[in-house]
Write a protein that holds these residues in place. Structure first.
Motif, PDB file in Angstrom:
ATOM      1  N   LYS A  53     -43.819 -75.187   0.212  1.00 39.12           N
ATOM      2  CA  LYS A  53     -42.842 -74.417   0.981  1.00 39.12           C
ATOM      3  C   LYS A  53     -42.746 -75.011   2.380  1.00 39.12           C
ATOM      4  O   LYS A  53     -43.524 -75.902   2.730  1.00 39.12           O
ATOM      5  CB  LYS A  53     -43.264 -72.954   1.060  1.00 39.12           C
ATOM      6  CG  LYS A  53     -44.626 -72.739   1.715  1.00 39.12           C
ATOM      7  CD  LYS A  53     -45.022 -71.283   1.677  1.00 39.12           C
ATOM      8  CE  LYS A  53     -46.414 -70.979   2.124  1.00 39.12           C
ATOM      9  NZ  LYS A  53     -46.988 -71.586   3.249  1.00 39.12           N
ATOM     10  N   GLU A  54     -41.805 -74.501   3.174  1.00 34.33           N
ATOM     11  CA  GLU A  54     -41.766 -74.914   4.573  1.00 34.33           C
ATOM     12  C   GLU A  54     -43.103 -74.553   5.194  1.00 34.33           C
ATOM     13  O   GLU A  54     -43.644 -73.483   4.913  1.00 34.33           O
ATOM     14  CB  GLU A  54     -40.642 -74.185   5.325  1.00 34.33           C
ATOM     15  CG  GLU A  54     -39.347 -74.913   5.292  1.00 34.33           C
ATOM     16  CD  GLU A  54     -38.334 -74.352   6.289  1.00 34.33           C
ATOM     17  OE1 GLU A  54     -38.644 -73.388   7.027  1.00 34.33           O
ATOM     18  OE2 GLU A  54     -37.234 -74.878   6.298  1.00 34.33           O
ATOM     19  N   PRO A  55     -43.635 -75.401   6.042  1.00 34.73           N
ATOM     20  CA  PRO A  55     -44.962 -75.124   6.589  1.00 34.73           C
ATOM     21  C   PRO A  55     -44.961 -73.911   7.519  1.00 34.73           C
ATOM     22  O   PRO A  55     -44.018 -73.689   8.261  1.00 34.73           O
ATOM     23  CB  PRO A  55     -45.310 -76.405   7.352  1.00 34.73           C
ATOM     24  CG  PRO A  55     -44.001 -77.033   7.665  1.00 34.73           C
ATOM     25  CD  PRO A  55     -43.079 -76.657   6.547  1.00 34.73           C
ATOM     26  N   ASP A  56     -46.027 -73.121   7.430  1.00 36.53           N
ATOM     27  CA  ASP A  56     -46.249 -72.054   8.397  1.00 36.53           C
ATOM     28  C   ASP A  56     -47.621 -72.210   9.047  1.00 36.53           C
ATOM     29  O   ASP A  56     -47.866 -71.704  10.123  1.00 36.53           O
ATOM     30  CB  ASP A  56     -46.097 -70.672   7.763  1.00 36.53           C
ATOM     31  CG  ASP A  56     -46.982 -70.467   6.543  1.00 36.53           C
ATOM     32  OD1 ASP A  56     -47.864 -71.304   6.299  1.00 36.53           O
ATOM     33  OD2 ASP A  56     -46.776 -69.468   5.842  1.00 36.53           O
ATOM     34  N   THR A  57     -48.499 -72.954   8.376  1.00 37.16           N
ATOM     35  CA  THR A  57     -49.826 -73.254   8.901  1.00 37.16           C
ATOM     36  C   THR A  57     -50.182 -74.677   8.500  1.00 37.16           C
ATOM     37  O   THR A  57     -49.904 -75.100   7.391  1.00 37.16           O
ATOM     38  CB  THR A  57     -50.884 -72.295   8.307  1.00 37.16           C
ATOM     39  OG1 THR A  57     -50.491 -70.964   8.553  1.00 37.16           O
ATOM     40  CG2 THR A  57     -52.241 -72.536   8.915  1.00 37.16           C
ATOM     41  N   TYR A  58     -50.788 -75.408   9.424  1.00 36.40           N
ATOM     42  CA  TYR A  58     -51.287 -76.736   9.106  1.00 36.40           C
ATOM     43  C   TYR A  58     -52.544 -76.965   9.924  1.00 36.40           C
ATOM     44  O   TYR A  58     -52.501 -76.932  11.157  1.00 36.40           O
ATOM     45  CB  TYR A  58     -50.241 -77.816   9.381  1.00 36.40           C
ATOM     46  CG  TYR A  58     -50.677 -79.194   8.930  1.00 36.40           C
ATOM     47  CD1 TYR A  58     -50.838 -79.480   7.577  1.00 36.40           C
ATOM     48  CD2 TYR A  58     -50.951 -80.194   9.839  1.00 36.40           C
ATOM     49  CE1 TYR A  58     -51.252 -80.732   7.148  1.00 36.40           C
ATOM     50  CE2 TYR A  58     -51.363 -81.454   9.412  1.00 36.40           C
ATOM     51  CZ  TYR A  58     -51.512 -81.708   8.072  1.00 36.40           C
ATOM     52  OH  TYR A  58     -51.931 -82.942   7.644  1.00 36.40           O
ATOM     53  N   LEU A  59     -53.666 -77.152   9.249  1.00 33.18           N
ATOM     54  CA  LEU A  59     -54.963 -77.431   9.859  1.00 33.18           C
ATOM     55  C   LEU A  59     -55.369 -76.370  10.880  1.00 33.18           C
ATOM     56  O   LEU A  59     -55.938 -76.669  11.918  1.00 33.18           O
ATOM     57  CB  LEU A  59     -54.962 -78.821  10.505  1.00 33.18           C
ATOM     58  CG  LEU A  59     -54.601 -79.979   9.585  1.00 33.18           C
ATOM     59  CD1 LEU A  59     -54.632 -81.288  10.342  1.00 33.18           C
ATOM     60  CD2 LEU A  59     -55.527 -80.033   8.389  1.00 33.18           C
ATOM     61  N   GLY A  60     -55.026 -75.124  10.606  1.00 35.41           N
ATOM     62  CA  GLY A  60     -55.411 -74.020  11.473  1.00 35.41           C
ATOM     63  C   GLY A  60     -54.376 -73.636  12.505  1.00 35.41           C
ATOM     64  O   GLY A  60     -54.507 -72.615  13.160  1.00 35.41           O
TER      65      GLY A  60
END
Length: 191
Positions: A53-60
């Motif tokens: 999906k479209e990102p909402d979180t990446y690496l915290g």
């Protein structure tokens, strides 16, 4: 080996670099057609259901679209990254640990380090092995906070990182000061 890039051209002729960023089991694709790459990866690997999906979180960090009202093209989305949720959680964790020993984070914080503090001149007692390890783990968390965009504490974290082998009581107190700083000085996001 964790950054894959290639030149691409959008249908309107705009040339750009397409990226696939991999960190452990997190993948972020920067492309005008990210679904093509994700479909290919899904044909080779088992992906967690609902994770494409479209990102909402990446690496915290929280990732979101941001629109610049004064820009030449205000309807064009930009991507923004914020460490606010991560910082809030780790500050709460530090406060919980301090409560166990009847302490709390300092208040009325205006700078990342106490005014005039010089870690190289600190002559307080060295920490025992257990508290030294705690200091090291807190420095690791602070370094990750810097990587998530809180560059306003980067110099202070770097200065205190120099004492990771033999930290002193004063260094630990400044680490607590550093955790109090983002609690009282929230930065919204980097766009």
């Amino acid at each position: 080996p964790d950054v894959w890039m290639r030149p691409r051209t959008k249908p309107d002729g705009f040339k750009y670099w397409s990226y696939i960023l991999v960190y452990m089991d997190d993948i972020l694709i920067v492309d005008h057609e990210p679904k093509v790459a994700m479909d290919y990866l899904a044909s080779c690997y088992t992906l967690k259901p609902g994770s494409v999906k479209e990102p909402d979180t990446y690496l915290g960090a929280q990732v979101s679209k941001h629109y610049l009202s004064g820009a030449e093209d205000p309807d064009k989305p930009r991507w923004a990254m914020s460490s606010e949720k991560f910082v809030k959680q780790v500050v709460a964790d530090v406060e919980t640990e301090l409560e166990k020993v009847d302490q709390c984070l300092p208040t009325c914080i205006t700078t990342p380090l106490s005014q005039g503090y010089r870690p190289e001149l600190d002559q307080s007692h060295e920490l025992d092995a257990k508290r030294g390890q705690y200091y090291q783990s807190l420095i690791g968390v602070l370094r990750w906070i810097c990587k998530l965009g809180r560059i306003d504490i980067l110099v202070a974290v770097s200065m205190l990182s120099c004492y990771i082998v033999s930290p002193r009581e004063g260094h630990l107190q400044q680490v607590f000061h550093l955790f109090a700083y983002p609690k009282h000085h929230k930065r919204s996001r980097m766009v």
